[in-house]
Design an enzyme around this catalytic site. Structure first.
Site, short mmCIF file in Angstrom:
data_model
loop_
_atom_site.label_atom_id
_atom_site.label_comp_id
_atom_site.label_asym_id
_atom_site.label_seq_id
_atom_site.Cartn_x
_atom_site.Cartn_y
_atom_site.Cartn_z
N LEU A 12 -51.66 -11.60 13.59
CA LEU A 12 -52.23 -11.63 12.24
C LEU A 12 -51.59 -10.53 11.40
O LEU A 12 -52.24 -9.57 10.99
CB LEU A 12 -53.75 -11.46 12.29
CG LEU A 12 -54.48 -11.87 11.00
CD1 LEU A 12 -54.41 -13.37 10.80
CD2 LEU A 12 -55.94 -11.41 11.04
N GLY A 13 -50.28 -10.71 11.13
CA GLY A 13 -49.59 -9.82 10.21
C GLY A 13 -49.63 -10.41 8.81
O GLY A 13 -50.53 -11.19 8.48
N GLU A 15 -31.86 -22.86 19.54
CA GLU A 15 -31.49 -23.61 18.34
C GLU A 15 -30.05 -23.26 17.90
O GLU A 15 -29.59 -22.14 18.13
CB GLU A 15 -32.48 -23.34 17.21
CG GLU A 15 -32.57 -21.90 16.74
CD GLU A 15 -33.68 -21.70 15.73
OE1 GLU A 15 -33.38 -21.09 14.68
OE2 GLU A 15 -34.83 -22.14 15.96
N ARG A 44 -40.48 -17.39 16.44
CA ARG A 44 -39.16 -17.46 17.07
C ARG A 44 -39.24 -18.40 18.25
O ARG A 44 -40.25 -18.45 18.96
CB ARG A 44 -38.71 -16.08 17.54
CG ARG A 44 -38.30 -15.14 16.43
CD ARG A 44 -37.00 -15.60 15.78
NE ARG A 44 -36.51 -14.63 14.81
CZ ARG A 44 -35.45 -14.80 14.06
NH1 ARG A 44 -34.77 -15.93 14.14
NH2 ARG A 44 -35.07 -13.87 13.21
N HIS A 100 -35.84 -25.26 11.43
CA HIS A 100 -35.98 -23.85 11.04
C HIS A 100 -35.90 -23.72 9.52
O HIS A 100 -35.09 -22.97 8.98
CB HIS A 100 -34.90 -22.98 11.71
CG HIS A 100 -35.28 -21.53 11.80
ND1 HIS A 100 -34.82 -20.69 12.78
CD2 HIS A 100 -36.08 -20.76 11.01
CE1 HIS A 100 -35.31 -19.48 12.60
NE2 HIS A 100 -36.08 -19.50 11.53
N ILE A 139 -47.69 -12.67 7.40
CA ILE A 139 -47.59 -14.13 7.40
C ILE A 139 -48.86 -14.74 7.99
O ILE A 139 -49.40 -15.73 7.47
CB ILE A 139 -46.35 -14.58 8.18
CG1 ILE A 139 -45.07 -14.08 7.49
CG2 ILE A 139 -46.32 -16.11 8.31
CD1 ILE A 139 -43.80 -14.35 8.28
N ARG A 148 -52.49 -6.82 18.90
CA ARG A 148 -52.60 -5.66 19.78
C ARG A 148 -53.93 -4.94 19.57
O ARG A 148 -54.50 -4.40 20.50
CB ARG A 148 -51.44 -4.69 19.52
CG ARG A 148 -50.08 -5.22 19.96
CD ARG A 148 -49.00 -4.21 19.65
NE ARG A 148 -47.69 -4.67 20.10
CZ ARG A 148 -46.56 -4.02 19.88
NH1 ARG A 148 -46.58 -2.88 19.20
NH2 ARG A 148 -45.42 -4.50 20.32
N ASP A 187 -40.94 -25.34 14.27
CA ASP A 187 -39.89 -25.07 13.29
C ASP A 187 -38.76 -24.27 13.92
O ASP A 187 -37.71 -24.10 13.30
CB ASP A 187 -40.46 -24.30 12.10
CG ASP A 187 -39.44 -24.10 10.99
OD1 ASP A 187 -38.76 -25.09 10.63
OD2 ASP A 187 -39.31 -22.98 10.47
#
Length: 321
Positions: A158-159, A269, A240, A287, A161, A181, A264
């Site tokens: 939960l940053g 990739e 990622r 992506h 983004i 964390r 995505d």
């Protein structure tokens, strides 16, 4: 971005192809070396590489320890993208090389993509489009799908983004839970915090992955997490590809141990396993999370502001190390 830069033709190495807005500026104001076009890279490093002071790269192309250590006058690595795991940060730090990325400016578009994947995989929108285009609607009834509204959205990371994902999910009356964390004190009280990823997966209908890449998060989403998500749960990854154990994901999908996935990003990739290509319960994006004109321009502007700021004033806006 600075319009006019006096850099006395500082040598800058561009690791891979970049958007025209970046390439044209660097080519105009610096002595640009295109790494991917250099046939004798070893020879370049032995001669012109001795004068390179900056690297321009991206979250895809990165900068290896070998390359960093081959440039004795290197001062900075200026990367397009939030993720910087392909850059050898420890080597850069040991060398005293500044590293920058482009956080913040792509939060909205990545969050939009996460919600698009939730809607696509639950309502099977990509499959529905093919159903119409291939003429099946003339003789068949499209199968019932899953209603995403009101479901449980678990966010892994939960940053900045992740918060935007939560905001959008709430618009669909989803309940919000998250794994970090540590718990955040600056989020709504009804956001439930989990310090155990397995428990979050068990209590989620959609598990949305938005953590950074790198060694610490490699295969964070493993077989145990997928089993906890369960046969009615969906995995959404806009982080990622390395964060998800792709082999374990494929097996879980094949076995019906999870309901589907919206991806995505991929572990290797742009190579995507044939097994994923063959599955109708999986939605695959190339992506494209930050791939809007507005966001890519903002990212380019920030790369160049960092690059110009460093060589003009010794200052950058978004320093990683």
């Amino acid at each position: 971005m600075t319009d006019a830069v006096s850099t006395d033709l500082i040598d800058v190495l561009m690791v891979g192809p970049m958007p025209p807005a970046i390439t044209e500026h660097v080519d105009r104001h610096y002595r640009l070396h295109r790494w991917w076009e250099i046939k004798d890279q070893t020879g370049f490093l032995q001669t012109q590489g001795q004068t390179v002071r900056g690297i321009v790269t991206s979250g895809r192309h990165g900068a290896s320890a070998e390359l960093i250590n081959s440039l004795p006058k290197l001062e900075g690595i200026f990367s397009q993208g939030v993720g910087y795991d392909p850059i050898d940060i420890s080597t850069a730090k040991a060398r005293g090389v500044v590293v920058t990325n482009t956080p913040g400016v792509l939060n909205d578009c990545v969050a939009d993509t996460a919600l698009a994947l939730i809607l696509n995989v639950s309502r099977r929108l990509c499959l529905a489009d093919r159903f119409v285009r291939e003429g099946h609607w003339l003789n068949e009834v499209f199968p019932l799908t899953i209603k995403p509204s009101g479901k449980r959205c678990g966010i892994v990371g939960l940053g900045s983004i992740g918060l935007q994902v939560a905001k959008r999910a709430e618009a669909f009356d989803m309940s919000i839970a998250y794994y970090n964390r540590r718990a955040r004190s600056d989020v709504p009280d009804h956001y439930r915090y989990y310090d155990n990823l397995i428990q979050l997966a068990e209590d989620s209908d959609f598990l949305v992955v938005v953590v950074p890449g790198g060694a610490e998060t490699r295969h964070l989403i493993n077989d145990a997490v997928l089993n906890a998500l369960g046969p009615k749960g969906y995995l959404i990854n806009v982080a990622r590809g390395t964060v998800v154990d792709e082999s374990a994901l494929i097996k879980a999908l094949q076995d019906g141990r999870i309901a589907g996935a919206g991806l995505d990003v991929f572990e290797h990739e742009p190579q995507v396993p044939q097994a994923l290509l063959d599955m109708d319960q999986v939605v695959l994006f190339p992506h494209l999370a930050s791939g809007t004109e507005e966001t890519r321009q903002a990212m380019a502007d920030l790369v160049l502001s960092n690059l110009d700021g460093w060589f003009q004033k010794g200052e950058v806006l978004t320093r990683v190390v």
